[in-house]
Scaffold this active site. Structure first.
Site, PDB file in Angstrom:
ATOM      1  CB  ALA A   1      32.489  34.916  27.082  1.00 26.41           C
TER       2      ALA A   1
ATOM      3  CB  SER B   1      35.573  38.333  30.873  1.00 28.70           C
ATOM      4  OG  SER B   1      34.817  39.458  31.259  1.00 28.70           O
TER       5      SER B   1
ATOM      6  CE1 TYR C   1      33.129  44.837  28.656  1.00 25.53           C
ATOM      7  CE2 TYR C   1      33.488  42.900  30.028  1.00 25.53           C
ATOM      8  CZ  TYR C   1      32.952  43.489  28.902  1.00 25.53           C
ATOM      9  OH  TYR C   1      32.243  42.730  28.007  1.00 25.53           O
TER      10      TYR C   1
ATOM     11  CB  THR D   1      36.128  45.500  26.019  1.00 29.91           C
ATOM     12  OG1 THR D   1      36.563  44.142  25.826  1.00 29.91           O
ATOM     13  CG2 THR D   1      34.746  45.664  25.422  1.00 29.91           C
TER      14      THR D   1
ATOM     15  CE  LYS E   1      35.883  41.031  22.471  1.00 33.12           C
ATOM     16  NZ  LYS E   1      34.518  41.576  22.633  1.00 33.12           N
TER      17      LYS E   1
ATOM     18  CG  HIS F   1      30.288  43.005  23.208  1.00 35.63           C
ATOM     19  ND1 HIS F   1      31.314  43.766  23.693  1.00 35.63           N
ATOM     20  CD2 HIS F   1      29.862  42.262  24.265  1.00 35.63           C
ATOM     21  CE1 HIS F   1      31.496  43.522  24.978  1.00 35.63           C
ATOM     22  NE2 HIS F   1      30.638  42.597  25.352  1.00 35.63           N
TER      23      HIS F   1
ATOM     24  CB  SER G   1      30.943  38.987  15.912  1.00 37.22           C
ATOM     25  OG  SER G   1      31.341  39.786  17.026  1.00 37.22           O
TER      26      SER G   1
END
Length: 367
Positions: A93, A121, A145, A171, A240, A264, A296
């Site tokens: 996160a 993250s 990312y 992700t 992911k 997500h 989730s």
């Protein structure tokens, strides 16, 4: 409190007396500033999928078992060759400095105390190296990312490898940002620099809006990207944001060594299915070729149990851990994981399952 760019961060460091994880949200809301809390707690559009994520666990029931002569269940497990005290892990996160002045460093410390796995993250408040150091050798994953700029991607991957990351989480469900109304209402801008972006940012890296950050993100991601990252890092790549059997098999065919089932946390495609509702189908398609991670909506030990029995190998969550971070720092994080683990052990005992391997074979009633 620590104040940075006018934003007040919690400095709390204490064990938490937890009744249940859902109750933490209201307590955290009292101390996290409005914009930060909206970013952490919010989902996309009217948040239907966010709500369904937790409700979906009621779609299956655990069959209790008695007369099993079983006692003292253990939550220890081994996944990706990593020995863990619990199958519970931190989901990757962003921007945890919104909740606490130590951000991801405190989260990593708390996960290490509880024996869980930390995932950091790309958009974290603390650097890859600092987060790794805070874990003092405890296992960590790094989540990427992908940027349109491969030099940026390569720099982060180099740092993750150097810091001893055990795997790379790629992700793939955030090529554009979900329509998050809380952030629009609050006119939210990140008040705290993101350490991994700072060296690529003009100025001091603060004050960026969500849309600006996503504008730099890669919007075209395919199997070749999975191959490229796996070959470059020589680490397991865990994909992911998988919610279909087809995508799971595409990822494995591209060299993915882990599948991460997630929507997500209801922050992307509103109106999509609850992640738990697709877990079983994806896990069946994977068929033990690679480990499966799930997140989730997880709020209870029974949710962890059901996810494991439905095909997951590790179960991740973020919001409750971040609320624990705000309320108690590293000790608060450990308190959240330990509480969830305690609930899980009760469920294991009552279902006649001594080990996590037993949980994976537990009988569920499906509706």
């Amino acid at each position: 409190m620590t104040t940075i760019n006018g934003y007040e961060q919690s400095d709390r460091e204490q064990k938490l007396n937890i009744l249940n994880l859902p109750a933490l949200e209201a307590e955290a809301k009292k101390i996290i500033p409005k914009g930060g809390f909206g970013y952490i707690s919010g989902g996309s559009e009217d948040e239907w999928t966010l709500r369904e994520n937790t409700k979906a666990f009621n779609h299956v029931q655990i069959v209790p078992r008695a007369l099993t002569e079983m006692e003292h269940p253990t939550t220890e497990t081994t996944v990706f060759g990593i020995k863990l005290k619990t199958p519970i892990m931190m989901a990757p996160a962003a921007a945890q400095g919104l909740a606490h002045s130590r951000g991801e460093e405190a989260t990593a410390e708390g996960l290490a105390q509880a024996g869980g796995l930390m995932a950091q993250s790309t958009y974290s408040s603390t650097s890859i190296a600092a987060t790794a150091a805070a874990g003092k050798g405890a296992p960590q994953f790094f989540q990427l990312y992908m940027s349109k700029d491969w030099d940026f991607n390569r720099s982060l991957l180099d740092e993750a490898v150097k810091a001893g990351a055990k795997g790379i989480i790629l992700t793939v469900d955030a090529t554009v940002d979900g329509y998050r109304e809380a952030d629009i209402i609050n006119q939210f801008q990140f008040p705290i620099p993101m350490a991994n972006l700072a060296k690529f940012s003009e100025g001091d890296g603060k004050g960026k809006g969500i849309m600006e950050i996503y504008a730099a993100a890669a919007q075209k991601i395919g199997p070749d990207d999975v191959r490229k990252i796996a070959e470059y890092t020589n680490l397991p790549v865990i994909v992911k944001g998988i919610e279909s059997a087809e995508d799971a098999l595409l990822a494995i065919g591209a060299g993915a060594q882990g599948i991460y089932v997630s929507n997500h946390g209801g922050r992307q495609l509103n109106g999509g299915p609850a992640a738990f509702d697709v877990l079983h189908e994806v896990a069946q398609a994977v068929d033990h070729q690679v480990p499966v991670i799930f997140d989730s909506g997880v709020r209870r030990g029974s949710h962890v149990f059901k996810a494991l029995a439905n095909g997951a190998d590790l179960v991740a969550l973020a919001r409750p851990i971040i609320y624990g971070l705000a309320l108690g720092g590293a000790q608060g994080v450990a308190s959240v994981v330990n509480h969830l683990n305690d609930e899980l052990k009760i469920d294991m005992q009552l279902a006649g399952t001594k080990t996590i391997a037993d949980v994976k074979q537990a009988k569920l009633i499906r509706h």
